[in-house]
Design a protein around this motif. Structure first.
Motif, PDB file in Angstrom:
ATOM      1  N   ALA A  76     114.441   2.058  90.014  1.00 17.93           N
ATOM      2  CA  ALA A  76     115.818   1.738  89.649  1.00 17.93           C
ATOM      3  C   ALA A  76     115.839   0.358  89.013  1.00 17.93           C
ATOM      4  CB  ALA A  76     116.720   1.758  90.880  1.00 17.93           C
ATOM      5  N   GLY A  78     119.012  -2.632  87.326  1.00 16.36           N
ATOM      6  CA  GLY A  78     120.409  -2.893  86.997  1.00 16.36           C
ATOM      7  C   GLY A  78     120.816  -4.295  87.374  1.00 16.36           C
ATOM      8  N   ASN A  96     123.631   0.305  87.153  1.00 23.94           N
ATOM      9  CA  ASN A  96     122.329   0.682  86.598  1.00 23.94           C
ATOM     10  C   ASN A  96     122.190   0.132  85.180  1.00 23.94           C
ATOM     11  OD1 ASN A  96     124.362   2.581  85.734  1.00 23.94           O
ATOM     12  ND2 ASN A  96     122.735   3.908  84.971  1.00 23.94           N
ATOM     13  N   SER A 108     118.542   7.248  89.927  1.00 23.24           N
ATOM     14  CA  SER A 108     118.085   5.962  90.449  1.00 23.24           C
ATOM     15  C   SER A 108     118.832   5.490  91.698  1.00 23.24           C
ATOM     16  CB  SER A 108     118.150   4.894  89.353  1.00 23.24           C
ATOM     17  OG  SER A 108     119.462   4.686  88.894  1.00 23.24           O
ATOM     18  N   TRP A 109     120.048   5.969  91.936  1.00 25.13           N
ATOM     19  CA  TRP A 109     120.793   5.482  93.098  1.00 25.13           C
ATOM     20  C   TRP A 109     120.053   5.684  94.420  1.00 25.13           C
ATOM     21  CZ3 TRP A 109     123.644   1.888  94.713  1.00 25.13           C
ATOM     22  CH2 TRP A 109     124.077   1.910  96.041  1.00 25.13           C
TER      23      TRP A 109
END
Length: 168
Positions: A76, A78, A96, A108-109
């Motif tokens: 991930a 962000g 993100n 990606s969370w």
């Protein structure tokens, strides 16, 4: 399956050395890294990645994600903001937004949530701001999709409905 995102940004940024990166495996790591920041920095979100090992890495906001990741693939990427509470730090905003890795929000969370949970850091349960990325199949430009308008900003070709940037 956990997605791994390869760097898809400008090649000249790939070799940047990480500066001011904090590796967060627990609440004490987060507390120490945030305590070392200038108080003015706390008003803005920080650059973050979840590295290939599932560990949260933070850097000052104007840092490149690829430098924060040490050049490697990520789970991930962000921006992330924190607020101090009586119980410690909590994430109050997270996105993100990374044009270097262009991660899919849904893919990606789970890695973000797992890294924050492992670090004992409360979070909002999902991205507070989701960015939609697509690669144009006509001209190969990376696009940020605004308001669901699936049209390439460079050549006006239609963009794919589903995330299509490189998986590693």
């Amino acid at each position: 399956m956990t997605r791994r995102y390869a760097y898809v940004g400008p090649g000249e940024l790939h070799g940047l050395a990480p500066v001011g990166v904090g590796v967060v495996r627990g609440a004490a790591d987060l507390d120490a890294w945030l305590a070392a920041r200038d108080p003015r920095e706390l008003a803005e979100p920080f650059t973050f990645v979840v590295d290939g090992g599932g560990v949260l890495r933070l850097a000052p906001r104007r840092s490149e994600h690829v430098a924060c990741a040490g050049g490697g693939d990520v789970l991930a990427a962000g921006e992330m903001g924190f607020v101090r509470t009586a119980a410690g730090w909590r994430v109050d905003r997270v996105s993100n937004q990374s044009t270097g890795y262009c991660p899919d929000a849904a893919g990606s969370w789970p890695a973000v949530a797992a890294a924050l949970t492992a670090a004992g850091t409360p979070h909002p349960g999902g991205f507070t701001d989701e960015v939609v990325f697509r690669r144009c199949t006509a001209c190969a430009a990376r696009n940020v999709v605004h308001d669901g308008d699936l049209v390439c900003a460079v050549c006006a070709a239609p963009l794919p409905e589903h995330w299509n940037l490189g998986l590693s």
